[in-house]
Design a protein around this motif. Structure first.
Motif, mmCIF file in Angstrom:
data_model
loop_
_atom_site.group_PDB
_atom_site.id
_atom_site.type_symbol
_atom_site.label_atom_id
_atom_site.label_comp_id
_atom_site.label_asym_id
_atom_site.label_seq_id
_atom_site.Cartn_x
_atom_site.Cartn_y
_atom_site.Cartn_z
ATOM 1 N N MET A 113 -23.109 20.747 1.704
ATOM 2 C CA MET A 113 -23.167 19.618 2.613
ATOM 3 C C MET A 113 -21.899 19.587 3.452
ATOM 4 N N LYS A 114 -22.037 19.270 4.724
ATOM 5 C CA LYS A 114 -20.871 19.127 5.602
ATOM 6 C C LYS A 114 -20.072 17.914 5.143
ATOM 7 N N SER A 115 -18.813 18.163 4.887
ATOM 8 C CA SER A 115 -17.915 17.130 4.395
ATOM 9 C C SER A 115 -16.590 17.242 5.139
ATOM 10 N N TYR A 116 -15.749 16.269 4.917
ATOM 11 C CA TYR A 116 -14.454 16.231 5.578
ATOM 12 C C TYR A 116 -13.396 15.926 4.531
ATOM 13 N N THR A 117 -12.244 16.543 4.655
ATOM 14 C CA THR A 117 -11.111 16.190 3.802
ATOM 15 C C THR A 117 -9.961 15.734 4.687
ATOM 16 N N CYS A 118 -9.237 14.786 4.168
ATOM 17 C CA CYS A 118 -8.042 14.309 4.854
ATOM 18 C C CYS A 118 -6.899 14.254 3.849
ATOM 19 N N ILE A 119 -5.744 14.706 4.280
ATOM 20 C CA ILE A 119 -4.510 14.563 3.514
ATOM 21 C C ILE A 119 -3.645 13.572 4.281
ATOM 22 N N VAL A 120 -3.247 12.517 3.599
ATOM 23 C CA VAL A 120 -2.410 11.483 4.196
ATOM 24 C C VAL A 120 -1.028 11.601 3.562
ATOM 25 N N GLU A 121 -0.017 11.790 4.396
ATOM 26 C CA GLU A 121 1.355 11.932 3.910
ATOM 27 C C GLU A 121 2.168 10.712 4.289
ATOM 28 N N GLY A 122 2.801 10.126 3.288
ATOM 29 C CA GLY A 122 3.600 8.916 3.444
ATOM 30 C C GLY A 122 3.632 8.193 2.116
ATOM 31 N N LYS A 123 4.092 6.973 2.076
ATOM 32 C CA LYS A 123 4.171 6.194 0.838
ATOM 33 C C LYS A 123 2.790 5.624 0.524
ATOM 34 N N VAL A 124 2.001 6.370 -0.255
ATOM 35 C CA VAL A 124 0.620 5.979 -0.544
ATOM 36 C C VAL A 124 0.462 5.286 -1.892
ATOM 37 N N THR A 125 1.533 5.221 -2.697
ATOM 38 C CA THR A 125 1.454 4.546 -3.992
ATOM 39 C C THR A 125 2.189 3.215 -3.938
ATOM 40 N N GLY A 126 1.835 2.340 -4.880
ATOM 41 C CA GLY A 126 2.526 1.069 -4.981
ATOM 42 C C GLY A 126 2.078 0.029 -3.979
ATOM 43 N N GLY A 127 1.050 0.319 -3.229
ATOM 44 C CA GLY A 127 0.546 -0.626 -2.232
ATOM 45 C C GLY A 127 -0.962 -0.756 -2.363
ATOM 46 N N LYS A 128 -1.599 -0.923 -1.248
ATOM 47 C CA LYS A 128 -3.041 -1.146 -1.257
ATOM 48 C C LYS A 128 -3.790 -0.030 -0.546
ATOM 49 N N PHE A 129 -3.191 1.157 -0.470
ATOM 50 C CA PHE A 129 -3.799 2.245 0.286
ATOM 51 C C PHE A 129 -5.183 2.625 -0.233
ATOM 52 N N GLN A 130 -5.316 2.913 -1.528
ATOM 53 C CA GLN A 130 -6.624 3.319 -2.051
ATOM 54 C C GLN A 130 -7.673 2.233 -1.856
ATOM 55 N N SER A 131 -7.304 0.991 -2.087
ATOM 56 C CA SER A 131 -8.253 -0.116 -1.870
ATOM 57 C C SER A 131 -8.685 -0.184 -0.413
ATOM 58 N N TRP A 132 -7.740 0.004 0.498
ATOM 59 C CA TRP A 132 -8.070 -0.006 1.925
ATOM 60 C C TRP A 132 -9.052 1.115 2.249
ATOM 61 N N VAL A 133 -8.798 2.319 1.738
ATOM 62 C CA VAL A 133 -9.694 3.456 2.004
ATOM 63 C C VAL A 133 -11.088 3.184 1.462
ATOM 64 N N ILE A 134 -11.181 2.688 0.240
ATOM 65 C CA ILE A 134 -12.491 2.393 -0.359
ATOM 66 C C ILE A 134 -13.234 1.352 0.470
ATOM 67 N N ASP A 135 -12.572 0.263 0.831
ATOM 68 C CA ASP A 135 -13.212 -0.789 1.630
ATOM 69 C C ASP A 135 -13.686 -0.245 2.978
ATOM 70 N N ALA A 136 -12.837 0.548 3.638
ATOM 71 C CA ALA A 136 -13.207 1.108 4.944
ATOM 72 C C ALA A 136 -14.386 2.061 4.797
ATOM 73 N N ALA A 137 -14.361 2.922 3.782
ATOM 74 C CA ALA A 137 -15.453 3.881 3.577
ATOM 75 C C ALA A 137 -16.768 3.169 3.296
ATOM 76 N N THR A 142 -3.885 14.779 8.179
ATOM 77 C CA THR A 142 -4.488 16.068 8.507
ATOM 78 C C THR A 142 -5.916 16.078 7.976
ATOM 79 N N CYS A 143 -6.895 16.221 8.862
ATOM 80 C CA CYS A 143 -8.300 16.216 8.462
ATOM 81 C C CYS A 143 -8.972 17.523 8.881
ATOM 82 N N THR A 144 -9.871 18.012 8.030
ATOM 83 C CA THR A 144 -10.611 19.230 8.322
ATOM 84 C C THR A 144 -12.056 19.073 7.871
ATOM 85 N N THR A 145 -12.929 19.866 8.478
ATOM 86 C CA THR A 145 -14.334 19.918 8.089
ATOM 87 C C THR A 145 -14.500 21.042 7.078
#
Length: 90
Positions: free
Chosen positions: A1-25, A73-76
């Motif tokens: 299946m065609k999918s996409y991956t993204c690598i996000v670089e920055g301070k991704v722990t200790g905040g609400k990053f994962q929750s934001w991604v889940i809600d947006a998705a 950085t996102c790729t197909t």
């Protein structure tokens, strides 16, 4: 299946990053997962409509709660598993 991956670089722990991604998705109807690779990098696998993926990608660059965002950085890719929901992974 065609999918996409993204690598996000920055301070991704200790905040609400994962929750934001889940809600947006979920709002965009995307499937897949998000996980922290280390305290300054997260990986996201996305499956869904190209327009929804683009909207998530734009949000990662401009809205996601990453105080010191360095790079997105996102790729197909071709991925052999089809996900039925969006979730956080360890």
């Amino acid at each position: 299946m065609k999918s996409y991956t993204c690598i996000v670089e920055g301070k991704v722990t200790g905040g609400k990053f994962q929750s934001w991604v889940i809600d947006a998705a979920l709002r965009l109807g995307l499937k897949g997962w998000v996980r922290n690779i280390d305290d300054r990098k997260a990986e996201i696998l996305v499956q869904g409509e190209p327009e929804a993926y683009e909207a998530l990608k734009q949000g990662l660059e401009s809205e996601a709660p990453v105080p010191d965002l360095k790079k997105v950085t996102c790729t197909t890719i071709e991925y052999d598993k089809v996900h039925d929901r969006f979730e956080a992974r360890g």
